[in-house]
Design a protein around this motif. Sequence first.
Motif, PDB file in Angstrom:
ATOM      1  N   THR A  60      14.257   1.371   3.693  1.00  0.00           N
ATOM      2  CA  THR A  60      14.912   2.516   3.072  1.00  0.00           C
ATOM      3  C   THR A  60      13.872   3.579   2.751  1.00  0.00           C
ATOM      4  O   THR A  60      12.698   3.429   3.056  1.00  0.00           O
ATOM      5  N   ASP A  62      12.978   4.268  -0.229  1.00  0.00           N
ATOM      6  CA  ASP A  62      12.365   3.916  -1.515  1.00  0.00           C
ATOM      7  C   ASP A  62      10.840   3.899  -1.497  1.00  0.00           C
ATOM      8  O   ASP A  62      10.222   4.393  -2.451  1.00  0.00           O
ATOM      9  N   ARG A  65       9.727   7.382  -1.806  1.00  0.00           N
ATOM     10  CA  ARG A  65      10.072   7.912  -3.130  1.00  0.00           C
ATOM     11  C   ARG A  65       9.080   7.417  -4.182  1.00  0.00           C
ATOM     12  O   ARG A  65       8.682   8.161  -5.074  1.00  0.00           O
ATOM     13  N   ILE A  66       8.665   6.149  -4.066  1.00  0.00           N
ATOM     14  CA  ILE A  66       7.666   5.594  -4.990  1.00  0.00           C
ATOM     15  C   ILE A  66       6.360   6.372  -4.866  1.00  0.00           C
ATOM     16  O   ILE A  66       5.743   6.734  -5.865  1.00  0.00           O
ATOM     17  N   THR A  69       6.972  10.112  -6.309  1.00  0.00           N
ATOM     18  CA  THR A  69       7.155  10.164  -7.762  1.00  0.00           C
ATOM     19  C   THR A  69       5.867   9.853  -8.507  1.00  0.00           C
ATOM     20  O   THR A  69       5.473  10.586  -9.417  1.00  0.00           O
ATOM     21  N   GLN A  82       1.499   1.024  -2.451  1.00  0.00           N
ATOM     22  CA  GLN A  82       2.531   1.260  -1.446  1.00  0.00           C
ATOM     23  C   GLN A  82       1.917   1.646  -0.107  1.00  0.00           C
ATOM     24  O   GLN A  82       2.367   1.188   0.941  1.00  0.00           O
TER      25      GLN A  82
END
Length: 108
Positions: A60, A62, A65-66, A69, A82
């Motif tokens: 996804t 995500d 996004r991690i 952010t 990540q």
Amino acid sequence: MSDFFSKAIIDFCIALGVVVGGSMLAGIGSVIALKSPVDTMRHIAEHLKIWAIVAAVGGTIDPLRIIETNFMLGNLPPVFKQLMLILVSFLGAHLGTELIQWICRARG
């Protein structure tokens, strides 16, 4: 920290398995379809590499996004973790591709 290494090992193996498993099954399918399994396996291994990375890191948006952010908040350790997981997934997918290339290499 051991949780991170566990996730990294799992991501590596997932990416490796997607490329090797997908290529092997494509080779079986090509035999059934009366095509060259070597050419098919090489082609599929190259094209599955990016999807293996995506599958390994979660499939996804995500992970991105991690990164976004935490980077904007100045919290860099999760960003590096990540990115390392993405790198480890790439290494697994690349090893799988190289393994398929090695298996399918021309004899001579």
